[in-house]
Design an enzyme around this catalytic site. Structure first.
Site, mmCIF file in Angstrom:
data_model
loop_
_atom_site.group_PDB
_atom_site.id
_atom_site.type_symbol
_atom_site.label_atom_id
_atom_site.label_comp_id
_atom_site.label_asym_id
_atom_site.label_seq_id
_atom_site.Cartn_x
_atom_site.Cartn_y
_atom_site.Cartn_z
ATOM 1 N N LYS A 111 4.811 -2.356 -9.204
ATOM 2 C CA LYS A 111 3.436 -1.865 -9.354
ATOM 3 C C LYS A 111 3.388 -0.679 -10.335
ATOM 4 C CE LYS A 111 2.175 -5.135 -6.598
ATOM 5 N NZ LYS A 111 1.820 -5.175 -5.186
HETATM 6 C C1 LIG Z 1 1.664 -6.138 -3.934
HETATM 7 C C2 LIG Z 1 0.362 -6.504 -3.355
HETATM 8 C C3 LIG Z 1 0.064 -6.305 -2.004
HETATM 9 C C4 LIG Z 1 1.090 -5.903 -0.994
HETATM 10 O O1 LIG Z 1 1.763 -4.750 -1.326
HETATM 11 P P1 LIG Z 1 3.268 -4.524 -0.764
HETATM 12 O O2 LIG Z 1 3.533 -3.092 -1.095
HETATM 13 O O3 LIG Z 1 4.152 -5.470 -1.515
HETATM 14 O O4 LIG Z 1 3.244 -4.797 0.689
HETATM 15 C C5 LIG Z 1 -1.227 -6.563 -1.571
HETATM 16 N N1 LIG Z 1 -2.166 -7.022 -2.406
HETATM 17 C C6 LIG Z 1 -1.909 -7.261 -3.708
HETATM 18 C C7 LIG Z 1 -3.003 -7.746 -4.593
HETATM 19 C C8 LIG Z 1 -0.634 -7.041 -4.220
HETATM 20 O O5 LIG Z 1 -0.363 -7.288 -5.502
#
Ligand SMILES: *Cc1c(COP(=O)(O)O)cnc(C)c1O
Length: 374
Positions: free
Chosen positions: A180
Site C-alpha cells: 500500500k
Molecule cells: C488491502 C485491502 C484491504 C485489506 O487490508 P489488509 O491490511 O491487507 O488487511 C481492504 N480493502 C482493500 C480495497 C484493500 O486493497
C-alpha cells in the site's frame, strides 16, 4: 520478478523500529499515540484509531457504526473481499451495486438504487487510489440517515477538491500492508471526526474494555477493576509497528509524488495504444496511485498477463468481483449482477507501481507491455 507493489524502507525506518525494541514498550505505548495523532492530522480527521490491518479497520468501523443482523451494507464488487466480508461477519446482508465503467469506483447512482429501509452503511472503495465521488455519497448518506464508509486502503495521501481522503466520509479505513502507499508491515487505521464512533472503535479493538472511572458501571471496586460493556477483539497495533508508521508517514508526500511520476510515464508511453484503456480520474481528484490499472480487450487479457509474467513483470489482476467468490456463490449471488464491474475485471491488469521503481524498471515494464500488446 518485478513485483506489482512493494515497500520502501530506509535506514531511518529501521532506526525508529530498533529504538522501540530497546524501549520499555513493545506494544501499547507512546508510539501508538504519536502515530494516531500524526495520521489524524495528516488526513484532516479528529481521531485516528490504529489497528492491526486494513481488514481489522473495516471490521472495527462496521462494528462502531453498529452494523449487525438485519442490516444491509451497500458496496462495490470491484474490491478486495474484506470490504464485504467484515460486514458479512457482523451479520449484515451485502448488497453489491455496480461501478462507474470509467473509474471502477462505486457508482453513486447505482448505490442509491440499492438503498432500502434496512441499509445501514454505504461502503465505497477508492479504487487504485482514485477517490470516490464523496459529495454524492455524502448526500445519499444524509438523505437516508446512513453511514458513509470509505475503504481507503488504496488512497492514503489522495485528495479530492484539495481535501485529504480521511476527511470526506463519516469513517475512513486505511491499510498499511507493504504494497500500500505506506506501510507498518501489517497495520491499518480507522479515522473519523465523530467522537462517539471513535470511542466505540477504540473499545471494539481492545476487547470492549472500559477503564475510565466515570464510565464504570460498578464504581469504587478497586484499582484493578475494569469492565467489558460490549464484546470486542484484540486489534491493537504494537508500538514497534507504530514507530515504523510515524517514520513512513513523514515520507508519504515523496511516495505520492513518485507514484504520480510513474503514472504519468505510463500514460505517455501507452497513449498511442488504441486497444488499451488507461486509468481515469474522478473530477477534482489528485490520487495517490496505489495501482496502475490498464484495461486490454478481455479476449487478450489472459495472454497479455501470461506474457508479462513470463517477461519477469509481476503483474496482478485487481479484482475478482467479490461476489464471484464461492462464499458468496453459496449465499445465492450470481454472475451478471454488476456487469460494469465484471467487464472491468475481465480486461484489467495492474502494472508494477511503487516508489522504489527506477526509471529503467519503468522503461522495462513499458517495453514488455508494448511487446505483449504488439
Ligand atoms: C488491502 C485491502 C484491504 C485489506 O487490508 P489488509 O491490511 O491487507 O488487511 C481492504 N480493502 C482493500 C480495497 C484493500 O486493497
Amino acid at each position: 520478478m518485478l513485483p506489482y507493489g512493494r515497500q520502501s524502507i530506509t535506514a531511518d525506518d529501521i532506526a525508529a523500529v530498533a529504538a522501540v525494541l530497546e524501549s520499555d514498550w513493545l506494544t501499547t505505548g507512546p508510539q501508538v499515540d504519536l502515530f494516531e495523532r500524526a495520521i489524524a492530522e495528516r488526513v484532516g480527521a479528529a481521531q485516528a484509531v490504529s489497528v492491526t490491518s486494513g481488514t481489522a479497520a473495516l471490521h472495527v468501523a462496521y462494528a462502531a457504526i453498529g452494523v449487525g443482523p438485519g442490516d444491509e451494507v451497500v458496496t462495490t464488487p470491484l474490491t478486495f473481499v474484506a470490504t464485504a466480508a467484515t460486514a458479512a461477519l457482523l451479520g449484515a446482508k451485502i448488497v453489491f451495486a455496480d461501478v462507474d465503467p470509467a473509474t471502477g469506483n462505486l457508482d453513486p447512482q447505482a448505490a442509491r438504487a440499492a438503498v432500502t429501509p434496512r441499509t445501514k452503511a454505504v461502503a465505497a472503495v477508492d479504487y487504485a487510489g482514485n477517490p470516490v465521488e464523496a459529495r454524492a455519497f455524502r448526500e445519499l448518506a444524509d438523505e437516508h440517515g446512513l453511514a458513509f464508509l470509505e475503504d481507503a486502503a488504496h488512497s492514503v495521501g489522495s485528495t479530492l477538491e484539495d481535501r485529504p481522503v480521511g476527511s470526506l466520509a463519516d469513517v475512513t479505513c486505511f491499510s498499511f500492508f507493504p504494497t500500500k502507499n505506506m506501510t507498518t508491515a501489517e497495520g491499518g487505521a480507522v479515522v473519523t471526526s465523530d467522537e462517539g464512533l471513535a470511542l466505540r472503535a477504540r473499545a471494539f479493538k481492545n476487547h470492549g474494555l472500559v477503564r475510565e472511572p466515570e464510565r464504570l458501571r460498578h464504581k469504587h471496586v478497586g484499582g484493578w477493576h475494569q469492565e467489558v460493556h460490549s464484546f470486542g477483539l484484540n486489534y491493537r497495533l504494537p508500538d514497534v509497528l507504530c514507530a515504523l508508521g510515524v517514520s513512513q508517514l513523514a515520507r508519504l508526500d515523496q511516495f505520492v509524488a513518485r507514484r504520480a511520476t510513474i503514472k504519468a510515464r505510463y500514460d505517455e508511453a501507452f497513449a498511442d495504444l488504441d486497444e488499451v484503456r488507461l486509468p481515469q480520474v474522478t473530477a477534482g481528484a489528485a490520487p495517490a496511485w496505489h495501482l496502475y490499472p490498464v484495461r486490454v480487450p478481455p479476449e487478450r487479457r489472459r495472454n497479455v498477463f501470461d506474457r508479462l509474467r513470463a517477461d519477469g513483470i509481476g503483474v496482478q489482476v485487481n479484482y475478482i468481483p467479490a461476489y464471484w467468490h464461492p462464499v458468496f456463490e453459496d449465499l445465492g449471488y450470481r454472475r451478471g449482477l454488476c456487469p460494469h464491474a465484471e467487464a472491468y475485471y475481465a480486461s484489467e491488469i495492474s502494472l508494477p507501481m511503487f516508489p522504489a521503481l527506477t526509471d529503467a524498471q519503468v522503461d522495462q515494464v513499458i517495453e514488455a507491455f508494448r511487446r505483449a500488446m504488439g
